[in-house]
Motif scaffolding. Structure first.
Motif, PDB file in Angstrom:
ATOM      1  N   SER A  54      37.646  48.494 -18.013  1.00  0.00           N
ATOM      2  CA  SER A  54      36.926  49.605 -17.405  1.00  0.00           C
ATOM      3  C   SER A  54      37.189  49.669 -15.905  1.00  0.00           C
ATOM      4  CB  SER A  54      35.425  49.462 -17.679  1.00  0.00           C
ATOM      5  OG  SER A  54      34.694  50.478 -17.026  1.00  0.00           O
ATOM      6  N   CYS A  55      37.168  48.502 -15.266  1.00  0.00           N
ATOM      7  CA  CYS A  55      37.422  48.453 -13.817  1.00  0.00           C
ATOM      8  C   CYS A  55      38.842  48.930 -13.502  1.00  0.00           C
ATOM      9  CB  CYS A  55      37.221  47.041 -13.287  1.00  0.00           C
ATOM     10  SG  CYS A  55      35.488  46.511 -13.262  1.00  0.00           S
ATOM     11  N   GLN A  96      39.016  52.696 -13.788  1.00  0.00           N
ATOM     12  CA  GLN A  96      38.366  53.352 -12.666  1.00  0.00           C
ATOM     13  C   GLN A  96      39.245  53.316 -11.418  1.00  0.00           C
ATOM     14  OE1 GLN A  96      34.518  51.537 -12.133  1.00  0.00           O
ATOM     15  NE2 GLN A  96      33.769  52.197 -14.153  1.00  0.00           N
ATOM     16  N   GLN A  97      39.909  52.165 -11.205  1.00  0.00           N
ATOM     17  CA  GLN A  97      40.799  52.049 -10.053  1.00  0.00           C
ATOM     18  C   GLN A  97      41.998  52.977 -10.200  1.00  0.00           C
ATOM     19  OE1 GLN A  97      41.775  47.889  -9.860  1.00  0.00           O
ATOM     20  NE2 GLN A  97      39.739  47.284  -9.169  1.00  0.00           N
ATOM     21  N   THR A  99      42.037  55.804 -11.911  1.00  0.00           N
ATOM     22  CA  THR A  99      41.550  57.175 -11.709  1.00  0.00           C
ATOM     23  C   THR A  99      41.367  57.482 -10.231  1.00  0.00           C
ATOM     24  OG1 THR A  99      40.422  57.143 -13.851  1.00  0.00           O
ATOM     25  CG2 THR A  99      39.694  58.791 -12.246  1.00  0.00           C
ATOM     26  N   ALA A 100      40.803  56.494  -9.494  1.00  0.00           N
ATOM     27  CA  ALA A 100      40.591  56.685  -8.053  1.00  0.00           C
ATOM     28  C   ALA A 100      41.918  56.820  -7.318  1.00  0.00           C
ATOM     29  CB  ALA A 100      39.794  55.508  -7.498  1.00  0.00           C
TER      30      ALA A 100
END
Length: 425
Positions: free
Chosen positions: A404-405, A408-409, A411-412
């Motif tokens: 998940s992390c 998210q990274q 996507t960012a």
């Protein structure tokens, strides 16, 4: 968490399925929702009957029941297995948080790996054997009766007549391993090792893949009871398939030299040969409860004398849990649970060394002391189903969190790149 466990059978016919079934039950009891997918049509173990556990059967045929050519082709790549598995996964009411595969060689084939990766869920594979790297699955030269030192899928490996059946069978397995490498490629795969020795050994064999390695003990389905009385036992007990690579012949000769009966529980190609030896008893295949009864009634020690690099035979742990000394081959992964000279002996798989260990245990007082030490050591840190489920739960949560992390990274990072691109004149 929703966990999908994929195995070829729902009734333990070997260690891999036994671990798969007990993992499923333990995870359900720990509060997870579990879907158990069995590949081959057949019955299901009662352990899989739990409110948080559902079962799906793909209805595939066991390769051992199919004609040779059909079995070979399906073993290399089974489109049928891929289609049925894809349908089962698509029909799940809840998306899996992770998928854990325990066995794939009897009916599933390498074709199922792309299906698993396409779900987007983390994929784990427990290495009960060496098939992920080694074509014959045991990293053993049957032609030389010794462990294999060749690099898997090297020219020397492909040319070696190492298979237990024939050169043709070896070529089919080479083709399957090539298909497996193509199916997995560099996709992220989490592999679970069941002993430290396997992790150390397999790490050097698996350079073709992008793997993350983990270590989790197998569960042992044994209730805590008072320690057995091995000092009163009259036999060295061997439990498992009666084959030369597992050292059954070594036990017969070493026990004879030590003046003890060799009691074999299991079946296999060496049965007739062993039956003709003096001081040998064959009990045939027995259910787990009967095996425990035999160990408690007859065993001076359990012998696990594998000539091959066995990963983690469950019978070793079951004997220690009962308070029975174990004489294990230094090549067996389960030997790491034996304290040499205290709870048993760790020796080379050779008649002289085994006979010396059996001879030491011929002393009832020493066998009794070692049995008590084995019982105490095991139950100080038992390999129970609950402990296994706890360790697996922690592993799943870590993998899901890290994934998940990472997403998210990613996507960012993409958003940042898009912003920079939009700001350019």
């Amino acid at each position: 968490m929703h966990v999908v466990i994929l195995a070829e059978f729902a009734v333990p016919s070997g260690g891999a399925e036994k671990v798969a079934v007990e993992s499923a039950r333990g995870l359900a009891e720990a509060g997870h929702h579990v879907t158990y997918i069995q590949a081959v049509a057949g019955e299901a173990d009662p352990l899989l009957d739990h409110p948080r556990l559902s079962r799906i059967c793909l209805g595939l045929a066991d390769a051992w029941s199919r004609p040779a050519v059909a079995a070979a082709l399906a073993g290399i790549w089974s489109s049928e297995a891929a289609l049925r598995l894809a349908g089962a996964l698509a029909g799940l009411k809840r998306r899996p948080d992770c998928i854990h595969l325990h066995q794939w060689t009897r009916s599933l084939s390498p074709s199922v790996f792309p299906v698993l990766f396409r779900t987007g869920a983390p994929v784990l594979l427990t290495l009960h054997d060496y098939f992920l790297a080694c074509p014959n699955g045991v990293a053993y030269r049957f032609d030389r009766a010794e462990p294999c030192a060749l690099r898997p899928m090297s020219a020397a490996c492909i040319a070696a007549p190492c298979d237990s059946r024939s050169r043709l069978h070896k070529m089919v397995r080479v083709a399957r391993t090539a298909a497996l490498r193509q199916a997995i490629g560099r996709r992220p795969l989490h592999v679970v090792h069941v002993c430290d020795a396997s992790r150390a050994r397999m790490g050097a064999m698996l350079g073709a893949y992008a793997l993350t390695h983990h270590r989790v003990d197998n569960p042992v389905w044994v209730a805590e009871r008072a320690t057995a009385a091995p000092g009163q036992g009259d036999a060295i007990v061997y439990v498992g398939r009666l084959t030369r690579e597992k050292g059954a012949d070594l036990v017969a000769e070493a026990a004879r030299r030590a003046g003890l009966t060799a009691l074999f529980v299991g079946t296999g190609p060496l049965a007739d040969e062993l039956r003709q030896r003096p001081g040998v008893e064959l009990a045939g295949w027995q259910c787990p409860e009967a095996v425990q009864a035999i160990l408690r009634r007859r065993a001076r020690a359990l012998a696990a004398p594998s000539r091959w690099y066995e990963t983690g035979p469950l019978t070793v742990y079951e004997a220690l849990a009962a308070g029975i000394p174990v004489v294990a081959s230094e090549r067996s992964g389960a030997a790491e649970k034996v304290r040499d000279g205290a709870t048993g002996f760790v020796v080379p798989p050779a008649v002289d060394d085994l006979a010396a260990a059996f001879g030491a245990l011929a002393d009832p007082a020493r066998a009794t002391a070692m049995g008590r030490a084995a019982h105490a050591a095991y139950w100080a840190r038992p390999m129970t189903m609950a402990a296994h489920a706890r360790d697996l739960s922690a592993l799943y949560e870590e993998i899901v969190h890290n994934r998940s992390c990472a997403m998210q990274q990613e996507t960012a990072a993409r958003a940042s790149d898009s912003t920079i691109e939009a700001a350019r004149p």
